[in-house]
Design a protein around this motif. Structure first.
Motif, PDB file in Angstrom:
ATOM      1  N   ILE A  39       7.412   7.015  -5.740  1.00 45.45           N
ATOM      2  CA  ILE A  39       6.650   5.758  -5.865  1.00 45.45           C
ATOM      3  C   ILE A  39       7.338   4.844  -6.887  1.00 45.45           C
ATOM      4  CG2 ILE A  39       4.484   4.764  -6.716  1.00 45.45           C
ATOM      5  CD1 ILE A  39       3.001   7.073  -5.322  1.00 45.45           C
ATOM      6  N   ASN A  40       7.725   5.399  -8.030  1.00 42.03           N
ATOM      7  CA  ASN A  40       8.425   4.583  -9.033  1.00 42.03           C
ATOM      8  C   ASN A  40       9.735   4.036  -8.493  1.00 42.03           C
ATOM      9  OD1 ASN A  40       6.558   4.707 -11.092  1.00 42.03           O
ATOM     10  ND2 ASN A  40       7.314   6.685 -11.794  1.00 42.03           N
ATOM     11  N   CYS A  41      10.445   4.861  -7.761  1.00 44.38           N
ATOM     12  CA  CYS A  41      11.716   4.455  -7.142  1.00 44.38           C
ATOM     13  C   CYS A  41      11.472   3.278  -6.191  1.00 44.38           C
ATOM     14  CB  CYS A  41      12.285   5.662  -6.405  1.00 44.38           C
ATOM     15  SG  CYS A  41      13.551   5.302  -5.203  1.00 44.38           S
ATOM     16  N   ALA A  42      10.394   3.350  -5.430  1.00 40.26           N
ATOM     17  CA  ALA A  42      10.076   2.277  -4.474  1.00 40.26           C
ATOM     18  C   ALA A  42       9.815   0.960  -5.201  1.00 40.26           C
ATOM     19  CB  ALA A  42       8.862   2.672  -3.641  1.00 40.26           C
ATOM     20  N   ILE A  43       9.129   1.034  -6.335  1.00 42.39           N
ATOM     21  CA  ILE A  43       8.834  -0.189  -7.100  1.00 42.39           C
ATOM     22  C   ILE A  43      10.118  -0.767  -7.694  1.00 42.39           C
ATOM     23  CG2 ILE A  43       7.631  -1.103  -9.130  1.00 42.39           C
ATOM     24  CD1 ILE A  43       5.465   1.059  -8.577  1.00 42.39           C
ATOM     25  N   VAL A  44      10.903   0.082  -8.333  1.00 44.00           N
ATOM     26  CA  VAL A  44      12.145  -0.365  -8.981  1.00 44.00           C
ATOM     27  C   VAL A  44      13.069  -1.026  -7.959  1.00 44.00           C
ATOM     28  CG1 VAL A  44      14.248   0.460 -10.115  1.00 44.00           C
ATOM     29  CG2 VAL A  44      12.038   1.331 -10.836  1.00 44.00           C
ATOM     30  N   ASN A  45      13.050  -0.528  -6.747  1.00 44.49           N
ATOM     31  CA  ASN A  45      13.939  -1.051  -5.706  1.00 44.49           C
ATOM     32  C   ASN A  45      13.293  -2.114  -4.833  1.00 44.49           C
ATOM     33  OD1 ASN A  45      16.542   0.582  -5.834  1.00 44.49           O
ATOM     34  ND2 ASN A  45      14.929   2.088  -6.149  1.00 44.49           N
ATOM     35  N   ASN A  46      12.136  -2.601  -5.263  1.00 47.56           N
ATOM     36  CA  ASN A  46      11.457  -3.690  -4.576  1.00 47.56           C
ATOM     37  C   ASN A  46      11.091  -3.351  -3.116  1.00 47.56           C
ATOM     38  OD1 ASN A  46      10.321  -6.222  -4.916  1.00 47.56           O
ATOM     39  ND2 ASN A  46      11.998  -7.239  -3.836  1.00 47.56           N
ATOM     40  N   LYS A  47      10.769  -2.081  -2.909  1.00 48.28           N
ATOM     41  CA  LYS A  47      10.281  -1.659  -1.588  1.00 48.28           C
ATOM     42  C   LYS A  47       8.754  -1.594  -1.588  1.00 48.28           C
ATOM     43  CE  LYS A  47      14.379  -1.036   0.069  1.00 48.28           C
ATOM     44  NZ  LYS A  47      14.867  -1.981   1.087  1.00 48.28           N
ATOM     45  N   LEU A  48       8.186  -1.547  -2.794  1.00 49.63           N
ATOM     46  CA  LEU A  48       6.730  -1.442  -2.964  1.00 49.63           C
ATOM     47  C   LEU A  48       6.322  -2.416  -4.076  1.00 49.63           C
ATOM     48  CD1 LEU A  48       4.052   0.194  -2.435  1.00 49.63           C
ATOM     49  CD2 LEU A  48       4.812   1.749  -4.252  1.00 49.63           C
ATOM     50  N   LYS A  49       5.209  -3.135  -3.853  1.00 54.37           N
ATOM     51  CA  LYS A  49       4.749  -4.071  -4.887  1.00 54.37           C
ATOM     52  C   LYS A  49       4.311  -3.292  -6.127  1.00 54.37           C
ATOM     53  CE  LYS A  49       3.560  -7.825  -1.856  1.00 54.37           C
ATOM     54  NZ  LYS A  49       2.535  -8.694  -1.256  1.00 54.37           N
ATOM     55  N   SER A  50       4.584  -3.867  -7.297  1.00 58.78           N
ATOM     56  CA  SER A  50       4.260  -3.131  -8.524  1.00 58.78           C
ATOM     57  C   SER A  50       2.746  -3.019  -8.717  1.00 58.78           C
ATOM     58  CB  SER A  50       4.919  -3.789  -9.731  1.00 58.78           C
ATOM     59  OG  SER A  50       4.486  -5.127  -9.815  1.00 58.78           O
ATOM     60  N   ASP A  51       1.971  -3.910  -8.085  1.00 61.88           N
ATOM     61  CA  ASP A  51       0.502  -3.810  -8.168  1.00 61.88           C
ATOM     62  C   ASP A  51      -0.066  -3.186  -6.878  1.00 61.88           C
ATOM     63  OD1 ASP A  51       1.068  -5.831  -6.426  1.00 61.88           O
ATOM     64  OD2 ASP A  51      -0.391  -7.257  -7.233  1.00 61.88           O
ATOM     65  N   TYR A  52       0.691  -2.259  -6.310  1.00 62.27           N
ATOM     66  CA  TYR A  52       0.294  -1.622  -5.045  1.00 62.27           C
ATOM     67  C   TYR A  52      -1.072  -0.936  -5.163  1.00 62.27           C
ATOM     68  CZ  TYR A  52       1.304   3.024  -6.942  1.00 62.27           C
ATOM     69  OH  TYR A  52       1.268   4.169  -7.692  1.00 62.27           O
ATOM     70  N   ILE A  53      -1.692  -0.730  -4.011  1.00 64.08           N
ATOM     71  CA  ILE A  53      -2.965   0.002  -3.940  1.00 64.08           C
ATOM     72  C   ILE A  53      -2.714   1.342  -3.257  1.00 64.08           C
ATOM     73  CG2 ILE A  53      -5.249   0.000  -2.824  1.00 64.08           C
ATOM     74  CD1 ILE A  53      -5.170  -3.094  -3.204  1.00 64.08           C
ATOM     75  N   LEU A  54      -3.289   2.383  -3.844  1.00 57.98           N
ATOM     76  CA  LEU A  54      -3.162   3.733  -3.285  1.00 57.98           C
ATOM     77  C   LEU A  54      -4.463   4.137  -2.601  1.00 57.98           C
ATOM     78  CD1 LEU A  54      -1.834   6.659  -3.139  1.00 57.98           C
ATOM     79  CD2 LEU A  54      -2.980   7.072  -5.326  1.00 57.98           C
ATOM     80  N   TYR A  55      -4.355   4.576  -1.341  1.00 55.88           N
ATOM     81  CA  TYR A  55      -5.495   5.161  -0.632  1.00 55.88           C
ATOM     82  C   TYR A  55      -5.119   6.542  -0.123  1.00 55.88           C
ATOM     83  CZ  TYR A  55      -7.501   0.410  -0.139  1.00 55.88           C
ATOM     84  OH  TYR A  55      -8.014  -0.829  -0.366  1.00 55.88           O
ATOM     85  N   GLY A  56      -6.101   7.425  -0.069  1.00 51.36           N
ATOM     86  CA  GLY A  56      -5.934   8.653   0.708  1.00 51.36           C
ATOM     87  C   GLY A  56      -6.096   8.270   2.179  1.00 51.36           C
ATOM     88  N   HIS A  57      -5.473   9.028   3.062  1.00 49.23           N
ATOM     89  CA  HIS A  57      -5.509   8.681   4.489  1.00 49.23           C
ATOM     90  C   HIS A  57      -6.938   8.469   4.999  1.00 49.23           C
ATOM     91  CE1 HIS A  57      -4.282   9.975   8.852  1.00 49.23           C
ATOM     92  NE2 HIS A  57      -4.633   8.711   8.782  1.00 49.23           N
ATOM     93  N   ARG A  58      -7.887   9.295   4.538  1.00 49.01           N
ATOM     94  CA  ARG A  58      -9.278   9.206   5.020  1.00 49.01           C
ATOM     95  C   ARG A  58      -9.930   7.859   4.683  1.00 49.01           C
ATOM     96  NH1 ARG A  58     -12.662  13.522   1.669  1.00 49.01           N
ATOM     97  NH2 ARG A  58     -10.959  14.900   2.221  1.00 49.01           N
ATOM     98  N   GLN A  59      -9.388   7.153   3.696  1.00 45.83           N
ATOM     99  CA  GLN A  59      -9.938   5.828   3.350  1.00 45.83           C
ATOM    100  C   GLN A  59      -9.385   4.732   4.265  1.00 45.83           C
ATOM    101  OE1 GLN A  59      -8.570   6.411  -0.946  1.00 45.83           O
ATOM    102  NE2 GLN A  59     -10.364   5.087  -1.166  1.00 45.83           N
ATOM    103  N   ALA A  60      -8.299   5.047   4.959  1.00 45.34           N
ATOM    104  CA  ALA A  60      -7.617   4.047   5.787  1.00 45.34           C
ATOM    105  C   ALA A  60      -7.881   4.240   7.276  1.00 45.34           C
ATOM    106  CB  ALA A  60      -6.113   4.108   5.517  1.00 45.34           C
ATOM    107  N   THR A  61      -8.266   5.453   7.658  1.00 48.55           N
ATOM    108  CA  THR A  61      -8.501   5.761   9.082  1.00 48.55           C
ATOM    109  C   THR A  61      -9.814   6.531   9.189  1.00 48.55           C
ATOM    110  OG1 THR A  61      -6.097   6.011   9.326  1.00 48.55           O
ATOM    111  CG2 THR A  61      -7.441   6.778  11.154  1.00 48.55           C
ATOM    112  N   PHE A 109       0.820  -1.225   0.000  1.00 44.86           N
ATOM    113  CA  PHE A 109       0.000   0.000   0.000  1.00 44.86           C
ATOM    114  C   PHE A 109       0.849   1.269   0.000  1.00 44.86           C
ATOM    115  CE2 PHE A 109      -2.637  -3.169   2.202  1.00 44.86           C
ATOM    116  CZ  PHE A 109      -3.829  -3.068   1.488  1.00 44.86           C
ATOM    117  N   VAL A 110       0.285   2.295  -0.630  1.00 39.97           N
ATOM    118  CA  VAL A 110       0.762   3.666  -0.436  1.00 39.97           C
ATOM    119  C   VAL A 110      -0.393   4.428   0.197  1.00 39.97           C
ATOM    120  CG1 VAL A 110       1.404   5.849  -1.554  1.00 39.97           C
ATOM    121  CG2 VAL A 110       2.395   3.706  -2.371  1.00 39.97           C
TER     122      VAL A 110
END
Ligand SMILES: [Zn+2]
Length: 236
Positions: free
Chosen positions: A184-206, A89-90
């Motif tokens: 975000i792209n840097c995170a994917i290239v460096n395998n810190k974030l899954k390439s099929d990650y899901i993006l939420y705004g904070h209000r959707q998560a809390t 997630f992001v």
């Protein structure tokens, strides 16, 4: 006459050998200097990796410049926990504090946010993984591999990225939006974030949050990895 010729030939040979020696010395010196340069470059990369969040040398070039904690004058974290990566997630935030448009102002803002999170909220460190200023730079918060304090249920499996400012009625500038995309792209290239990650705004998560501000929240709904709905607590 023959002797003179011999002497001339000998001198010629000696001079030729001298020139050859000089050329050889120059070639060797250049090789040594180039080697040094490589070592220095490697060291620079290595330092950037550590400061920017422990990335591999070979791929650090795919990333934007990340302002180090040392550069923005961070206090040491009180404590930290490892986060397993790549995360799925992001979570996007705004800081709901003043915007900043220059390196100096953004560094000052980073220190204020960290003080607020550590001294008022009582957290271990600045809450987010990375922050972005409208100077177009990415500032390291907790970095890639540390659990955040920005969204319960997601802290241990998301990158928390926060744009400095309040974006309820206006959008961040293009530089800041591009910087979010780059990190975000840097995170994917460096395998810190899954390439099929899901993006939420904070209000959707809390629950009961207005973060990341209505204008910014409207915009991220057009981004390809954004998914609709509220997700607290998450189903997966
Ligand atoms: Zn938030």
């Amino acid at each position: 006459m023959n002797d003179t010729r011999h002497i001339v030939t000998d001198i010629g040979e000696i001079m030729w050998k001298c020139n050859l020696t000089v050329v050889l010395i120059l070639v060797v010196c250049k090789a040594i200097c180039d080697g040094r340069k490589d070592i220095q470059n490697d060291h620079k990369h290595w330092k950037a990796d550590i400061d920017g969040g422990r990335l591999m040398n070979s791929v650090v070039k795919a990333c934007p410049r990340v302002v180090t904690r040392e550069e923005w004058g961070a206090r040491p974290a009180k404590d930290r926990s490892d986060m397993a990566t790549p995360v799925p997630f992001v979570i996007l935030h705004h800081t709901d504090m003043p915007e900043c448009f220059t390196f100096d102002d953004c560094c000052k803002m980073m220190r204020s946010i960290q003080d607020f999170h550590m001294d008022v909220r009582g957290w271990n460190d600045i809450a987010y993984s990375f922050l972005v200023g409208e100077d177009g730079l990415v500032y390291r918060g907790r970095g890639w591999d540390t659990v955040g304090s920005h969204a319960p249920w997601y802290n241990f499996r998301s990158l928390g990225i926060s744009i400095m400012g309040n974006f309820t009625t206006k959008l961040p500038n293009q530089k800041a939006i591009e910087a979010v995309d780059e990190i975000i792209n840097c995170a994917i290239v460096n395998n810190k974030l899954k390439s099929d990650y899901i993006l939420y705004g904070h209000r959707q998560a809390t629950p009961n949050r207005t973060c990341p501000g209505q204008a910014l929240f409207d915009m991220i709904q057009t981004w390809p990895h954004w998914k609709p709905g509220n997700h607290f607590p998450p189903k997966q």
